[in-house]
Write a protein that holds these residues in place. Structure first.
Motif, PDB file in Angstrom:
ATOM      1  N   ALA A   1      75.669 -31.738  22.121  1.00  0.00           N
ATOM      2  CA  ALA A   1      76.362 -33.017  22.117  1.00  0.00           C
ATOM      3  C   ALA A   1      75.595 -34.210  22.705  1.00  0.00           C
ATOM      4  O   ALA A   1      75.964 -35.135  22.859  1.00  0.00           O
ATOM      5  N   GLU A   2      74.167 -33.834  22.766  1.00  0.00           N
ATOM      6  CA  GLU A   2      73.557 -35.056  23.450  1.00  0.00           C
ATOM      7  C   GLU A   2      73.616 -36.401  22.922  1.00  0.00           C
ATOM      8  O   GLU A   2      73.603 -36.449  21.698  1.00  0.00           O
ATOM      9  N   GLY A   3      73.944 -37.234  23.693  1.00  0.00           N
ATOM     10  CA  GLY A   3      74.072 -38.545  23.370  1.00  0.00           C
ATOM     11  C   GLY A   3      75.470 -39.163  22.806  1.00  0.00           C
ATOM     12  O   GLY A   3      75.554 -40.291  22.329  1.00  0.00           O
ATOM     13  N   ARG A   4      76.391 -37.982  22.861  1.00  0.00           N
ATOM     14  CA  ARG A   4      77.856 -38.422  22.150  1.00  0.00           C
ATOM     15  C   ARG A   4      78.956 -38.439  23.224  1.00  0.00           C
ATOM     16  O   ARG A   4      80.056 -38.410  22.892  1.00  0.00           O
ATOM     17  N   THR A   5      78.607 -37.975  24.123  1.00  0.00           N
ATOM     18  CA  THR A   5      79.873 -37.841  25.130  1.00  0.00           C
ATOM     19  C   THR A   5      80.111 -39.068  26.119  1.00  0.00           C
ATOM     20  O   THR A   5      81.199 -38.897  26.916  1.00  0.00           O
ATOM     21  N   SER A   6      79.175 -39.999  26.373  1.00  0.00           N
ATOM     22  CA  SER A   6      79.448 -40.827  27.303  1.00  0.00           C
ATOM     23  C   SER A   6      81.011 -41.468  27.092  1.00  0.00           C
ATOM     24  O   SER A   6      81.331 -41.794  25.902  1.00  0.00           O
ATOM     25  N   PRO A   7      81.536 -41.969  28.391  1.00  0.00           N
ATOM     26  CA  PRO A   7      81.017 -41.893  29.432  1.00  0.00           C
ATOM     27  C   PRO A   7      81.006 -40.562  30.358  1.00  0.00           C
ATOM     28  O   PRO A   7      80.835 -40.352  31.476  1.00  0.00           O
ATOM     29  N   ASN A   8      81.493 -39.457  29.533  1.00  0.00           N
ATOM     30  CA  ASN A   8      81.769 -38.117  30.016  1.00  0.00           C
ATOM     31  C   ASN A   8      80.223 -37.421  30.133  1.00  0.00           C
ATOM     32  O   ASN A   8      79.400 -38.031  29.194  1.00  0.00           O
ATOM     33  N   PRO A   9      80.084 -36.426  30.724  1.00  0.00           N
ATOM     34  CA  PRO A   9      79.117 -35.602  31.004  1.00  0.00           C
ATOM     35  C   PRO A   9      78.984 -34.391  29.618  1.00  0.00           C
ATOM     36  O   PRO A   9      79.864 -34.335  29.099  1.00  0.00           O
ATOM     37  N   LEU A  10      77.866 -34.053  29.847  1.00  0.00           N
ATOM     38  CA  LEU A  10      77.691 -32.588  28.901  1.00  0.00           C
ATOM     39  C   LEU A  10      78.156 -31.676  29.557  1.00  0.00           C
ATOM     40  O   LEU A  10      77.721 -31.247  30.706  1.00  0.00           O
ATOM     41  N   VAL A  11      79.303 -30.844  28.842  1.00  0.00           N
ATOM     42  CA  VAL A  11      79.557 -29.645  29.374  1.00  0.00           C
ATOM     43  C   VAL A  11      79.504 -28.558  28.433  1.00  0.00           C
ATOM     44  O   VAL A  11      79.857 -28.686  27.326  1.00  0.00           O
ATOM     45  N   GLY A  12      79.157 -27.148  28.468  1.00  0.00           N
ATOM     46  CA  GLY A  12      79.137 -26.263  27.926  1.00  0.00           C
ATOM     47  C   GLY A  12      79.970 -25.144  28.470  1.00  0.00           C
ATOM     48  O   GLY A  12      79.909 -25.154  29.796  1.00  0.00           O
ATOM     49  N   ALA A  13      80.428 -24.106  27.824  1.00  0.00           N
ATOM     50  CA  ALA A  13      81.325 -23.129  28.681  1.00  0.00           C
ATOM     51  C   ALA A  13      81.473 -21.844  27.583  1.00  0.00           C
ATOM     52  O   ALA A  13      81.229 -22.083  26.295  1.00  0.00           O
TER      53      ALA A  13
ATOM     54  N   VAL B   1      80.822 -22.005  33.156  1.00  0.00           N
ATOM     55  CA  VAL B   1      80.769 -23.376  32.760  1.00  0.00           C
ATOM     56  C   VAL B   1      79.767 -24.163  33.549  1.00  0.00           C
ATOM     57  O   VAL B   1      79.483 -23.972  34.509  1.00  0.00           O
ATOM     58  N   THR B   2      79.112 -25.338  32.732  1.00  0.00           N
ATOM     59  CA  THR B   2      78.033 -25.885  33.392  1.00  0.00           C
ATOM     60  C   THR B   2      78.457 -27.066  34.445  1.00  0.00           C
ATOM     61  O   THR B   2      77.683 -27.382  35.271  1.00  0.00           O
ATOM     62  N   LEU B   3      79.613 -27.506  34.469  1.00  0.00           N
ATOM     63  CA  LEU B   3      80.361 -28.350  35.234  1.00  0.00           C
ATOM     64  C   LEU B   3      81.504 -27.897  35.807  1.00  0.00           C
ATOM     65  O   LEU B   3      82.387 -27.497  34.938  1.00  0.00           O
ATOM     66  N   GLU B   4      81.855 -28.295  36.983  1.00  0.00           N
ATOM     67  CA  GLU B   4      83.063 -27.847  37.629  1.00  0.00           C
ATOM     68  C   GLU B   4      84.366 -28.553  36.850  1.00  0.00           C
ATOM     69  O   GLU B   4      84.370 -29.631  36.188  1.00  0.00           O
ATOM     70  N   PRO B   5      85.226 -27.479  36.641  1.00  0.00           N
ATOM     71  CA  PRO B   5      86.457 -27.963  35.735  1.00  0.00           C
ATOM     72  C   PRO B   5      87.148 -29.010  36.347  1.00  0.00           C
ATOM     73  O   PRO B   5      87.485 -29.207  37.683  1.00  0.00           O
ATOM     74  N   CYS B   6      87.564 -30.193  35.565  1.00  0.00           N
ATOM     75  CA  CYS B   6      88.318 -31.429  36.037  1.00  0.00           C
ATOM     76  C   CYS B   6      89.564 -31.033  36.573  1.00  0.00           C
ATOM     77  O   CYS B   6      90.365 -30.295  35.895  1.00  0.00           O
ATOM     78  N   CYS B   7      90.425 -31.744  37.513  1.00  0.00           N
ATOM     79  CA  CYS B   7      91.629 -31.503  38.089  1.00  0.00           C
ATOM     80  C   CYS B   7      92.570 -32.876  38.141  1.00  0.00           C
ATOM     81  O   CYS B   7      93.408 -32.873  38.650  1.00  0.00           O
TER      82      CYS B   7
ATOM     83  N   LEU C   1      77.294 -26.943  38.528  1.00  0.00           N
ATOM     84  CA  LEU C   1      77.194 -28.136  39.189  1.00  0.00           C
ATOM     85  C   LEU C   1      78.596 -28.353  39.357  1.00  0.00           C
ATOM     86  O   LEU C   1      79.441 -28.673  38.718  1.00  0.00           O
ATOM     87  N   GLU C   2      78.791 -29.053  40.736  1.00  0.00           N
ATOM     88  CA  GLU C   2      79.981 -29.650  41.056  1.00  0.00           C
ATOM     89  C   GLU C   2      79.793 -31.016  40.527  1.00  0.00           C
ATOM     90  O   GLU C   2      78.992 -31.660  40.422  1.00  0.00           O
ATOM     91  N   ASP C   3      81.068 -31.542  40.017  1.00  0.00           N
ATOM     92  CA  ASP C   3      81.487 -32.693  39.290  1.00  0.00           C
ATOM     93  C   ASP C   3      81.404 -33.834  40.634  1.00  0.00           C
ATOM     94  O   ASP C   3      82.276 -33.965  41.404  1.00  0.00           O
ATOM     95  N   PRO C   4      80.502 -34.947  40.242  1.00  0.00           N
ATOM     96  CA  PRO C   4      80.354 -35.925  41.276  1.00  0.00           C
ATOM     97  C   PRO C   4      81.495 -36.893  41.248  1.00  0.00           C
ATOM     98  O   PRO C   4      81.759 -37.745  41.886  1.00  0.00           O
ATOM     99  N   ASP C   5      82.091 -36.985  40.019  1.00  0.00           N
ATOM    100  CA  ASP C   5      83.076 -38.092  39.852  1.00  0.00           C
ATOM    101  C   ASP C   5      84.221 -37.917  40.790  1.00  0.00           C
ATOM    102  O   ASP C   5      84.690 -36.849  41.383  1.00  0.00           O
ATOM    103  N   PRO C   6      84.566 -39.006  41.566  1.00  0.00           N
ATOM    104  CA  PRO C   6      85.435 -39.286  42.663  1.00  0.00           C
ATOM    105  C   PRO C   6      86.926 -38.548  42.350  1.00  0.00           C
ATOM    106  O   PRO C   6      87.473 -38.071  43.293  1.00  0.00           O
TER     107      PRO C   6
ATOM    108  N   ARG D   1      71.685 -29.897  36.756  1.00  0.00           N
ATOM    109  CA  ARG D   1      71.664 -31.325  37.060  1.00  0.00           C
ATOM    110  C   ARG D   1      70.524 -32.278  36.233  1.00  0.00           C
ATOM    111  O   ARG D   1      70.907 -33.463  35.948  1.00  0.00           O
ATOM    112  N   GLN D   2      69.501 -31.670  35.604  1.00  0.00           N
ATOM    113  CA  GLN D   2      68.592 -32.166  35.000  1.00  0.00           C
ATOM    114  C   GLN D   2      69.064 -32.656  33.851  1.00  0.00           C
ATOM    115  O   GLN D   2      69.046 -33.649  32.943  1.00  0.00           O
ATOM    116  N   GLN D   3      69.882 -31.534  32.925  1.00  0.00           N
ATOM    117  CA  GLN D   3      70.699 -31.952  31.784  1.00  0.00           C
ATOM    118  C   GLN D   3      71.643 -33.267  32.069  1.00  0.00           C
ATOM    119  O   GLN D   3      71.728 -34.094  31.053  1.00  0.00           O
ATOM    120  N   ASN D   4      72.461 -33.394  32.941  1.00  0.00           N
ATOM    121  CA  ASN D   4      73.391 -34.608  33.191  1.00  0.00           C
ATOM    122  C   ASN D   4      72.727 -35.587  34.366  1.00  0.00           C
ATOM    123  O   ASN D   4      73.547 -36.267  34.721  1.00  0.00           O
TER     124      ASN D   4
END
Length: 354
Positions: A16-28, A70-76, A100-105, A132-135
């Motif tokens: 999904a490169e280039g198609r998820t903004s403002p969200n990150p790229l995530v695979g599971a 999963v490549t990024l911490e599940p959102c809560c 990777l932990e999600d840095p979103d506050p 981290r490099q991917q995102n």
């Protein structure tokens, strides 16, 4: 063991490169209790189901007691979609492996804590650097409030981007130009200055490699722009013309959206584009604007296509204008990525920031 499955999840995210903004790229991926693959997914675009939800739906009842990688911490938190952490708990997952932990506050460790408090085993940090490099663009925007900037140019082996008379088509070969179209397809916006519009009349699209096309941005202090240009045709792709406070808005070309900034500079533009949900943008501008973007911290990566050509000329153009350095200990440096061939040309990439 987890590295293998995390690499699969990272490969899914990259689709999904280039198609998820403002969200990150995530695979599971989901493994059943015996460790067999029973589900996989990736986040396709903002507003659509997250990677975990898609993978769990594919796994169905086989997910119970299994493992989610999963490549990024599940959102809560509740956003356009419900919290993924709750979907994980409903599925009966026993273990979650996170890169990777999600840095979103709104998340920032909250998803992992919620899972652990519910008795789910959580393993974090698997292939953290690769994730981290991917995102890196998403992480940069969250951390700084600015879009991640990539500066691109093509030049001969002697560092020239045009002949003394301004001729520059074509420095690079057809494979390299195809690569540029692919690069644009991964961007949220492509930026040029008014000088580039006047000199080259660019189109700045991915040539159909992405739909919708990236936002085309023209930075022009005084709106001294041609009445007709390919960029003004917004049926092809959206265009934003950004101008300074002293410009007459009546001079805006017909078709594009206009935006007046208190300072017509790269830095406020990057803040605006981040607010506009742009994770990653491409600078395809002339030397003076490129230098300004670098000076103001708006370029995190430089990619240069180097052609096996000698163009010569003391007055010939180079990629960058004045950066203000007077000693070698002041110059910018970064991490050079492994060079790779593109047809007869070579691609060099320098990351100024991780």
């Amino acid at each position: 063991m987890w590295d293998l499955w995390m690499r699969r999840a990272l490969a899914l995210a990259a689709l999904a490169e280039g198609r998820t903004s403002p969200n990150p790229l995530v695979g599971a991926v989901v493994l059943n209790q015996e460790g067999r693959l029973v589900g996989e997914g990736f986040h396709c675009r903002a507003g659509e189901p997250h990677a975990e939800v898609g993978a769990l739906a594919q796994a169905g009842d086989a997910a119970h007691g299994g493992t989610l990688v999963v490549t990024l911490e599940p959102c809560c938190h509740h956003g356009r979609t419900p919290p993924c952490s709750e979907a994980v708990l409903r599925a009966g997952i026993a273990r979650v492996v996170v890169a990777l932990e999600d840095p979103d506050p709104r998340v920032a460790g909250g998803g992992i804590n919620q899972l652990r408090q519910a008795g789910v085993e959580v393993i974090s940090g698997v292939l953290r650097e690769e994730a981290r490099q991917q995102n890196r663009a998403f992480l940069h925007r969250v951390r700084t409030g600015r879009s991640y900037g990539i500066l691109k140019w093509a030049m001969g082996l002697d560092g020239r981007t045009a002949l003394p008379n301004g001729a520059s088509q074509w420095i690079s070969g057809s494979p390299a130009r195809d690569w540029v179209h692919q690069l644009r397809s991964g961007m949220d916006a492509v930026i040029v200055g008014g000088g580039t519009v006047r000199a080259d009349d660019p189109l700045l699209t991915s040539r159909g490699r992405r739909s919708p096309e990236p936002l085309r941005v023209v930075l022009s202090r005084g709106l001294d722009l041609p009445a007709s240009a390919q960029l003004w045709n917004t049926a092809v792709a959206p265009t934003l013309v950004v101008h300074g406070p002293d410009a007459d808005p009546q001079r805006l070309p017909s078709g594009p959206e206009g935006l007046g900034l208190s300072a017509c500079e790269p830095l406020p533009l990057m803040h605006h584009l981040a607010e506009r949900s742009c994770n990653q943008v491409l600078w395809e501008c002339g030397p003076e604007l490129a230098a300004a973007a670098i000076r103001q911290g708006c370029v995190q990566e430089v990619v240069a296509v180097v052609a096996p050509k000698l163009m010569g000329g003391l007055a010939a153009r180079t990629p960058l204008g004045e950066l203000g350095f007077t000693a070698m200990d002041q110059v910018l440096s970064g991490t050079l990525q492994p060079p790779r061939p593109i047809g007869e040309d070579w691609l060099l990439s320098l990351r100024l920031e991780g």
